[in-house]
Scaffold this motif. Sequence first.
Motif, PDB file in Angstrom:
ATOM      1  N   LEU A 177      -4.102  12.672 -13.524  1.00 21.98           N
ATOM      2  CA  LEU A 177      -3.069  11.749 -13.974  1.00 21.98           C
ATOM      3  C   LEU A 177      -1.759  12.142 -13.309  1.00 21.98           C
ATOM      4  CD1 LEU A 177      -2.464   9.410 -16.019  1.00 21.98           C
ATOM      5  CD2 LEU A 177      -1.629  11.196 -17.540  1.00 21.98           C
ATOM      6  N   GLU A 178      -1.123  11.169 -12.672  1.00 24.75           N
ATOM      7  CA  GLU A 178       0.173  11.397 -12.023  1.00 24.75           C
ATOM      8  C   GLU A 178       1.168  10.393 -12.566  1.00 24.75           C
ATOM      9  OE1 GLU A 178       0.489  13.984 -10.114  1.00 24.75           O
ATOM     10  OE2 GLU A 178      -1.638  14.373  -9.783  1.00 24.75           O
ATOM     11  N   HIS A 234       6.356  -4.417   1.458  1.00 20.61           N
ATOM     12  CA  HIS A 234       6.543  -3.813   2.772  1.00 20.61           C
ATOM     13  C   HIS A 234       5.255  -3.341   3.414  1.00 20.61           C
ATOM     14  CE1 HIS A 234      10.169  -2.773   0.280  1.00 20.61           C
ATOM     15  NE2 HIS A 234      10.636  -3.616   1.157  1.00 20.61           N
ATOM     16  N   GLY A 235       4.160  -3.332   2.660  1.00 18.65           N
ATOM     17  CA  GLY A 235       2.901  -2.839   3.189  1.00 18.65           C
ATOM     18  C   GLY A 235       2.833  -1.325   3.249  1.00 18.65           C
ATOM     19  N   ALA A 236       3.725  -0.640   2.567  1.00 19.84           N
ATOM     20  CA  ALA A 236       3.697   0.825   2.543  1.00 19.84           C
ATOM     21  C   ALA A 236       2.571   1.296   1.632  1.00 19.84           C
ATOM     22  CB  ALA A 236       5.032   1.373   2.046  1.00 19.84           C
ATOM     23  N   TYR A 237       1.953   2.419   1.993  1.00 16.25           N
ATOM     24  CA  TYR A 237       0.892   3.037   1.215  1.00 16.25           C
ATOM     25  C   TYR A 237       1.358   4.415   0.755  1.00 16.25           C
ATOM     26  CZ  TYR A 237      -2.706  -0.336   2.645  1.00 16.25           C
ATOM     27  OH  TYR A 237      -3.453  -1.468   2.830  1.00 16.25           O
ATOM     28  N   PHE A 238       1.155   4.713  -0.528  1.00 15.75           N
ATOM     29  CA  PHE A 238       1.527   6.001  -1.112  1.00 15.75           C
ATOM     30  C   PHE A 238       0.291   6.642  -1.725  1.00 15.75           C
ATOM     31  CE2 PHE A 238       5.282   3.352  -1.225  1.00 15.75           C
ATOM     32  CZ  PHE A 238       6.294   4.197  -0.782  1.00 15.75           C
ATOM     33  N   GLU A 239       0.001   7.885  -1.361  1.00 20.21           N
ATOM     34  CA  GLU A 239      -1.113   8.586  -1.975  1.00 20.21           C
ATOM     35  C   GLU A 239      -0.853   8.712  -3.474  1.00 20.21           C
ATOM     36  OE1 GLU A 239      -1.530  12.349   0.023  1.00 20.21           O
ATOM     37  OE2 GLU A 239      -2.552  11.422   1.739  1.00 20.21           O
ATOM     38  N   ALA A 240      -1.824   8.296  -4.279  1.00 19.08           N
ATOM     39  CA  ALA A 240      -1.654   8.316  -5.731  1.00 19.08           C
ATOM     40  C   ALA A 240      -1.516   9.723  -6.284  1.00 19.08           C
ATOM     41  CB  ALA A 240      -2.825   7.601  -6.398  1.00 19.08           C
ATOM     42  N   ASP A 241      -2.110  10.718  -5.617  1.00 17.93           N
ATOM     43  CA  ASP A 241      -2.067  12.077  -6.150  1.00 17.93           C
ATOM     44  C   ASP A 241      -0.890  12.911  -5.657  1.00 17.93           C
ATOM     45  OD1 ASP A 241      -3.023  12.299  -3.566  1.00 17.93           O
ATOM     46  OD2 ASP A 241      -4.669  13.641  -4.068  1.00 17.93           O
ATOM     47  N   SER A 242      -0.329  12.584  -4.490  1.00 21.08           N
ATOM     48  CA  SER A 242       0.789  13.377  -3.965  1.00 21.08           C
ATOM     49  C   SER A 242       2.099  12.591  -3.885  1.00 21.08           C
ATOM     50  CB  SER A 242       0.460  13.905  -2.568  1.00 21.08           C
ATOM     51  OG  SER A 242       0.435  12.845  -1.632  1.00 21.08           O
ATOM     52  N   GLY A 243       2.020  11.256  -3.879  1.00 19.74           N
ATOM     53  CA  GLY A 243       3.212  10.418  -3.767  1.00 19.74           C
ATOM     54  C   GLY A 243       3.730  10.250  -2.358  1.00 19.74           C
ATOM     55  N   VAL A 244       3.069  10.832  -1.364  1.00 19.61           N
ATOM     56  CA  VAL A 244       3.547  10.734   0.014  1.00 19.61           C
ATOM     57  C   VAL A 244       3.200   9.359   0.583  1.00 19.61           C
ATOM     58  CG1 VAL A 244       1.476  11.744   1.111  1.00 19.61           C
ATOM     59  CG2 VAL A 244       3.699  11.891   2.240  1.00 19.61           C
ATOM     60  N   CYS A 245       4.132   8.792   1.333  1.00 16.02           N
ATOM     61  CA  CYS A 245       3.903   7.524   2.025  1.00 16.02           C
ATOM     62  C   CYS A 245       3.151   7.834   3.317  1.00 16.02           C
ATOM     63  CB  CYS A 245       5.221   6.819   2.336  1.00 16.02           C
ATOM     64  SG  CYS A 245       5.002   5.223   3.176  1.00 16.02           S
TER      65      CYS A 245
END
Length: 141
Positions: free
Chosen positions: A45-46, A78-89
């Motif tokens: 859970l994040e 914007h089509g940006a993707y963020f890792e659900a577990d780390s939050g990095v784009c």
Amino acid sequence: MDSTRRITALEAVPEESTFVFRVVDTDDDANEVEEAILVRQDGRLECWLNYCQHFTHIKLDKGTGAAMRNGEIICENHGAYFEADSGVCTFGPCEGAYLTALEVAVDDGDVYLTDEGYDLLGPGPIPTDEVDRASSSNVEF
């Protein structure tokens, strides 16, 4: 755990989307209300503040759950993707940026806000009478 900091039941957080709730930043003198999102995936859970790092007025979850694909939260503007577990784009105009994390904990099947920098206001998005015209277009690329 403090019942006034209970966000929701863990089972209410979807596996392939997000759960949105409202907080207020206690370190901010303006006491501005913000939105945060819970993401549950593979037993983890994040919690992140609910805005894209490209333009921070754009919400990832517009009130019905954020779009997700292969473990990543998608900014539909914007089509940006963020890792659900780390939050990095990992892709998009803000590649390399990170979502802002909030601390949460699970206790006896319930999710609690444990981040001392925020007070919990309640579930759901910030109520508004305004129509967010920018949230359905891609003109801000």
